[in-house]
Design an enzyme around this catalytic site. Structure first.
Site, PDB file in Angstrom:
ATOM      1  N   ASN A   1      42.777  32.228  38.679  1.00 42.03           N
ATOM      2  CA  ASN A   1      41.477  32.050  39.338  1.00 42.03           C
ATOM      3  C   ASN A   1      41.101  30.567  39.272  1.00 42.03           C
ATOM      4  OD1 ASN A   1      38.645  31.790  39.655  1.00 42.03           O
ATOM      5  ND2 ASN A   1      38.467  33.997  39.495  1.00 42.03           N
TER       6      ASN A   1
ATOM      7  N   HIS B   1      37.137  27.771  38.595  1.00 41.40           N
ATOM      8  CA  HIS B   1      36.702  26.916  37.485  1.00 41.40           C
ATOM      9  C   HIS B   1      37.027  25.449  37.748  1.00 41.40           C
ATOM     10  CE1 HIS B   1      35.966  30.693  35.434  1.00 41.40           C
ATOM     11  NE2 HIS B   1      37.109  31.075  35.981  1.00 41.40           N
TER      12      HIS B   1
ATOM     13  N   ARG C   1      29.839  17.006  39.939  1.00 40.30           N
ATOM     14  CA  ARG C   1      29.569  15.664  40.456  1.00 40.30           C
ATOM     15  C   ARG C   1      29.400  15.647  41.977  1.00 40.30           C
ATOM     16  NH1 ARG C   1      30.247  11.135  36.954  1.00 40.30           N
ATOM     17  NH2 ARG C   1      29.320  11.924  35.056  1.00 40.30           N
TER      18      ARG C   1
ATOM     19  N   HIS D   1      36.838  32.840  44.556  1.00 39.69           N
ATOM     20  CA  HIS D   1      35.633  33.627  44.855  1.00 39.69           C
ATOM     21  C   HIS D   1      34.679  32.777  45.689  1.00 39.69           C
ATOM     22  CE1 HIS D   1      32.112  36.202  42.994  1.00 39.69           C
ATOM     23  NE2 HIS D   1      32.092  36.179  44.307  1.00 39.69           N
TER      24      HIS D   1
ATOM     25  N   ARG E   1      31.316  32.540  46.826  1.00 46.12           N
ATOM     26  CA  ARG E   1      30.026  33.175  46.527  1.00 46.12           C
ATOM     27  C   ARG E   1      29.027  32.852  47.616  1.00 46.12           C
ATOM     28  NH1 ARG E   1      29.643  34.630  40.693  1.00 46.12           N
ATOM     29  NH2 ARG E   1      27.536  35.233  41.202  1.00 46.12           N
TER      30      ARG E   1
ATOM     31  N   ARG F   1      28.354  28.148  44.917  1.00 46.51           N
ATOM     32  CA  ARG F   1      28.145  27.305  43.738  1.00 46.51           C
ATOM     33  C   ARG F   1      29.418  26.614  43.267  1.00 46.51           C
ATOM     34  NH1 ARG F   1      27.124  31.744  39.046  1.00 46.51           N
ATOM     35  NH2 ARG F   1      25.527  32.418  40.482  1.00 46.51           N
TER      36      ARG F   1
ATOM     37  N   GLU G   1      38.057  36.806  46.279  1.00 45.46           N
ATOM     38  CA  GLU G   1      36.990  37.650  45.719  1.00 45.46           C
ATOM     39  C   GLU G   1      35.742  37.443  46.560  1.00 45.46           C
ATOM     40  OE1 GLU G   1      36.038  36.950  41.685  1.00 45.46           O
ATOM     41  OE2 GLU G   1      38.101  37.021  41.050  1.00 45.46           O
TER      42      GLU G   1
ATOM     43  N   THR H   1      30.718  36.916  37.304  1.00 46.97           N
ATOM     44  CA  THR H   1      30.595  38.326  37.669  1.00 46.97           C
ATOM     45  C   THR H   1      30.391  39.150  36.402  1.00 46.97           C
ATOM     46  OG1 THR H   1      32.214  37.807  39.363  1.00 46.97           O
ATOM     47  CG2 THR H   1      31.677  40.124  39.065  1.00 46.97           C
TER      48      THR H   1
ATOM     49  N   GLU I   1      40.840  46.579  40.355  1.00 48.63           N
ATOM     50  CA  GLU I   1      40.957  45.602  39.265  1.00 48.63           C
ATOM     51  C   GLU I   1      39.999  46.045  38.176  1.00 48.63           C
ATOM     52  OE1 GLU I   1      40.813  41.403  40.189  1.00 48.63           O
ATOM     53  OE2 GLU I   1      40.175  40.918  38.139  1.00 48.63           O
TER      54      GLU I   1
ATOM     55  N   HIS J   1      39.070  39.357  33.622  1.00 55.68           N
ATOM     56  CA  HIS J   1      37.740  38.865  33.209  1.00 55.68           C
ATOM     57  C   HIS J   1      37.695  38.681  31.698  1.00 55.68           C
ATOM     58  CE1 HIS J   1      33.541  37.843  33.365  1.00 55.68           C
ATOM     59  NE2 HIS J   1      33.655  37.828  34.669  1.00 55.68           N
TER      60      HIS J   1
HETATM   61  N1  PXP Z   1      38.703  38.889  38.069  1.00 58.06           N
HETATM   62  C1  PXP Z   1      37.480  38.896  38.675  1.00 58.06           C
HETATM   63  C2  PXP Z   1      37.178  39.965  39.655  1.00 58.06           C
HETATM   64  C3  PXP Z   1      36.534  37.881  38.392  1.00 58.06           C
HETATM   65  O1  PXP Z   1      35.339  37.888  38.995  1.00 58.06           O
HETATM   66  C4  PXP Z   1      36.885  36.863  37.480  1.00 58.06           C
HETATM   67  C5  PXP Z   1      35.911  35.767  37.195  1.00 58.06           C
HETATM   68  O2  PXP Z   1      35.727  34.955  38.282  1.00 58.06           O
HETATM   69  C6  PXP Z   1      38.164  36.897  36.894  1.00 58.06           C
HETATM   70  C7  PXP Z   1      39.039  37.944  37.194  1.00 58.06           C
HETATM   71  C8  PXP Z   1      38.623  35.864  35.928  1.00 58.06           C
HETATM   72  O3  PXP Z   1      37.772  35.836  34.826  1.00 58.06           O
HETATM   73  P1  PXP Z   1      37.909  34.676  33.753  1.00 58.06           P
HETATM   74  O4  PXP Z   1      37.546  33.408  34.425  1.00 58.06           O
HETATM   75  O5  PXP Z   1      36.952  35.071  32.692  1.00 58.06           O
HETATM   76  O6  PXP Z   1      39.343  34.660  33.301  1.00 58.06           O
END
Ligand code: PXP
Length: 237
Positions: A6, A9, A17, A42, A44, A48, A69, A100, A150, A190
């Protein structure tokens, strides 16, 4: 077992910034070269972290599997139909949440979810539903005709004592068995990190783990290829 990275991040750091670096698209390319099986992002409603531009570029550069996502809203369904990722994972979305927080409320939104699944499937896009690990919820998912589920590993990941850890892992086990029996592709994710991933990876019905924060956090110190390699080692072991 497949590993999806994912990359939201990375976009979160960039947005701090408001500039161009670090670029989540570059992260996707490097992660793919380093063995990630899929890229998860994702988009959103409040934009963000990931931006529309990212999604368009990701679709062009990700040659493995792009997993988008999204909340099952009209706006996002239209976006997905334009961009055509391999898979869309429906997640609940609340503006004020940091990430989430829970799984989809499938039974209350059955009509809306099924309609969205039908629209995306008609364009060759698979759908996965991000749900709490409960057998009753898994059963409800059958009615949506989605291809995958999932399982939300948040409660397991946050467990601070052995009892809770045990019970939350058992919930993941039962839900994954039920989902596999019903013919779903079974993913989980997650809050998974280098300390807790092994237990979830040992559940045989789970075919894919989607992980973000822990890998990107480690990548800050050791680089993304090494952070992925370390996670892959723990999953395969
Ligand atoms: N799966 C889903 C559906 C999520 O929403 C997220 C968080 O964005 C993740 C996996 C990954 O979670 P984490 O960043 O805590 O590893």
């Amino acid at each position: 077992m497949k590993l999806g990275l994912n990359i939201d991040h990375v976009a979160t750091i960039r947005q701090a910034r408001g500039g161009f670096e670090p670029d989540p698209v570059a992260a996707a390319v490097l992660a793919t070269l380093s063995g990630a099986d899929s890229i998860v992002c994702h988009l959103r409603e409040d934009r963000r972290h990931l931006q529309d531009r990212d999604l368009v570029l990701l679709r062009q550069v990700v040659q493995t599997r792009l997993n988008m996502e999204m909340a099952p809203t009209q706006e996002m369904i239209e976006k997905a139909l334009q961009v055509r990722p391999a898979v869309c994972t429906f997640v609940p979305e609340k503006r004020e949440e940091r990430t989430t927080e829970g799984g989809l409320d499938v039974s209350s939104n059955l009509g809306r979810i099924k309609e969205a699944v039908t629209a995306l499937n008609a364009s060759g896009i698979e759908v996965s539903l991000f749900i709490n690990p409960q057998v009753s919820v898994v059963r409800e998912c059958v009615k949506t005709e989605a291809q995958a589920v999932e399982l939300h590993t948040g409660l397991f990941a946050e467990a601070r004592d052995e009892q809770v850890r045990y019970h939350t892992l058992e919930d993941l086990r039962s839900a994954s068995i039920a989902a596999a029996k019903l013919g779903f592709f079974v993913a989980a994710g997650h809050g998974l990190n280098y300390h807790n991933v092994s237990s979830v990876a040992s559940l045989p019905e789970i075919q894919e783990l989607n992980i973000g924060h822990a890998i990107i956090a480690r990548a800050v110190f050791v680089g993304l290829p090494k952070a992925l390699e370390d996670m892959r080692y723990l999953i395969d072991r």
